[in-house]
Design an enzyme around this catalytic site. Structure first.
Site, short mmCIF file in Angstrom:
data_model
loop_
_atom_site.label_atom_id
_atom_site.label_comp_id
_atom_site.label_asym_id
_atom_site.label_seq_id
_atom_site.Cartn_x
_atom_site.Cartn_y
_atom_site.Cartn_z
N GLY A 70 0.86 -1.18 0.00
CA GLY A 70 0.00 0.00 0.00
C GLY A 70 0.89 1.22 0.00
O GLY A 70 1.82 1.32 0.82
N ALA A 71 0.62 2.15 -0.93
CA ALA A 71 1.55 3.27 -1.15
C ALA A 71 1.88 4.07 0.12
O ALA A 71 3.07 4.23 0.44
CB ALA A 71 0.98 4.18 -2.25
N ASP A 125 -1.11 4.81 -6.71
CA ASP A 125 0.31 4.70 -6.37
C ASP A 125 1.10 5.86 -6.93
O ASP A 125 2.17 6.19 -6.41
CB ASP A 125 0.87 3.37 -6.88
CG ASP A 125 0.39 2.24 -5.98
OD1 ASP A 125 -0.76 1.79 -6.17
OD2 ASP A 125 1.13 1.86 -5.06
N ASN A 156 -2.29 2.54 -10.52
CA ASN A 156 -2.83 1.83 -9.34
C ASN A 156 -2.81 0.34 -9.67
O ASN A 156 -2.37 -0.08 -10.75
CB ASN A 156 -4.26 2.33 -9.02
CG ASN A 156 -4.74 1.81 -7.67
OD1 ASN A 156 -4.06 1.96 -6.66
ND2 ASN A 156 -5.88 1.15 -7.65
N LYS A 157 -3.26 -0.44 -8.73
CA LYS A 157 -3.20 -1.91 -8.85
C LYS A 157 -3.70 -2.39 -10.21
O LYS A 157 -4.68 -1.86 -10.74
CB LYS A 157 -4.03 -2.52 -7.71
CG LYS A 157 -4.05 -4.01 -7.61
CD LYS A 157 -2.69 -4.66 -7.65
CE LYS A 157 -1.73 -4.15 -6.60
NZ LYS A 157 -0.31 -4.53 -6.90
O1 MRU Z 1 0.87 -3.97 -4.48
P1 MRU Z 1 0.17 -3.20 -3.41
O2 MRU Z 1 -0.70 -4.03 -2.54
O3 MRU Z 1 1.15 -2.33 -2.63
O4 MRU Z 1 -0.77 -2.20 -4.21
C1 MRU Z 1 -1.56 -1.29 -3.49
C2 MRU Z 1 -2.42 -0.46 -4.35
O5 MRU Z 1 -2.41 -0.55 -5.55
C3 MRU Z 1 -3.26 0.56 -3.65
O6 MRU Z 1 -4.45 0.78 -4.34
C4 MRU Z 1 -2.48 1.88 -3.56
O7 MRU Z 1 -1.19 1.66 -3.06
C5 MRU Z 1 -3.17 2.87 -2.72
S1 MRU Z 1 -3.19 2.41 -1.01
C6 MRU Z 1 -4.01 3.67 -0.18
#
Ligand code: MRU
Length: 347
Positions: free
Chosen positions: A48-49, A237, A247-248
């Protein structure tokens, strides 16, 4: 159910809730060095970012604690090392660069240690206020569109306490809607291959007593065609100058389907997730992860042992598929040129 705390600093040791084991086991991993922090980020113990950004600050604090006689140059090299743990989320680089700026002001590097500790604690608490502001902006926006009717919303990945350390971005919006009795139901996209939706978001929704169902990514079109979703909220992200947003993986296709069916699609992220050094999403580096995350579940092969897979961890959502980008300064209409820079410069 107990509150989740993904990260805690106790007796000069960073304890990270091992998110790889959730939701079945709640185990803290002891993190004593910058190298431990690096590996915890790479291996997704923390993810999570915003949370990897905070882990970055703690990593730099631990570096100083164990290397009190290090030079500023060694600190700066350690910063580059830690920044390389994951490339897409700008929060990691953003927070570590701020640590470097703080260290630059000190005559002796070890003087920065207590300042980094205080800074990490402050920033995490401060994010709660920012998340709440975003949630309130989203609530007003939905009120404007739908009035008082309780809503069905959809989200992808995990953007809650487990991703932020506090409330959450997109999930913070959802939790606030629930608290305001304006939420009917949540569809949580399972988020292949790492299953942040089915393992983590569903876990957080259960803890908050929020009615929800996990859906596979491929169900998005079914849900929207059948008018089961009023609005979609996703995190970010990295958001660049024209509003394109990394984003994801799967977020971009969700936004395209939403545009097709006329479902409002929002990105929710703090200003630390913006990168105005990049003009368009084409410039964002996308992390490619181990194909085994797709080919196997834990140690079990899903695909044939000789099968290959491509595992981009993020994608870029085109700004013209985003209804609004919600940050603590307000809501950005990414179709208006210059609107991202304008809101970021707003105090
Ligand atoms: O690979 P991850 O689990 O770190 O990916 C997280 C995401 O894509 C979230 O949507 C993003 O970091 C925002 S978290 C508030």
């Amino acid at each position: 159910m107990t509150e989740l705390m993904p990260l805690k600093y106790e007796n000069e040791i960073l304890k990270l809730l091992d998110q790889r084991l959730l939701p079945t086991e709640e185990v803290y991993l002891t993190t004593r060095t910058i190298e431990d922090c690096f590996h915890s980020i790479v291996d997704m113990v923390v993810r999570g970012a915003p949370l990897i950004g905070f882990t970055g600050i703690w990593g730099m604090a631990l570096f100083v604690k164990h290397n009190p006689k290090a030079t500023f140059e060694q600190f700066a090299r350690a910063a580059e090392y830690l920044k390389s743990a994951r490339p897409t989320a700008v929060n990691l680089a953003f927070e570590i660069d701020r640590c470097v700026e703080m260290a630059r002001l000190e005559t002796h590097l070890n003087a920065v240690y207590p300042k980094l500790v205080a800074h990490a604690n402050f920033e995490m608490n401060n994010l709660y206020e920012k998340n709440l502001k975003m949630a309130k902006f989203a609530e007003s926006e939905l009120q404007r569109i739908y009035g008082d009717r309780p809503l069905n919303v959809m989200t992808i990945c995990n953007t809650g306490v487990l991703a932020c350390g506090v409330l959450g971005t997109a999930l913070g919006v959802i939790i606030n809607l629930h608290n305001q009795k304006k939420l009917k139901k949540v569809y949580a996209s399972e988020t292949r291959p790492y299953l942040q939706g089915s393992r983590l978001t569903s876990f957080e929704l259960l803890k908050a007593n929020i009615d929800h169902q996990i859906v596979v990514e491929g169900a998005a079109s079914y849900l929207m065609k059948n008018k089961l979703v009023d609005a979609i909220f996703a995190g970010a992200d990295r958001i660049v100058e024209n509003g394109d947003t990394a984003n994801k993986i799967g977020t971009s296709s969700l936004s395209i389907i939403a545009k097709h069916y006329g479902v409002p699609f929002y990105i929710v992220a703090p200003t630390s997730s913006f990168d105005l050094n990049l003009k368009t999403g084409e410039q964002i580096e996308i992390e490619l992860r181990d194909p085994n995350e797709i080919l196997k579940y834990k140690e079990h092969h899903i695909a044939h042992p000789e099968a290959k897979a491509l595992n981009p961890s993020f994608d870029v959502t085109d700004h013209n598929c985003i209804t609004g980008i919600i940050c603590e300064n307000g809501i950005i209409d990414p179709m208006i040129p210059g609107s991202v820079r304008e809101i970021l410069e707003k105090k």
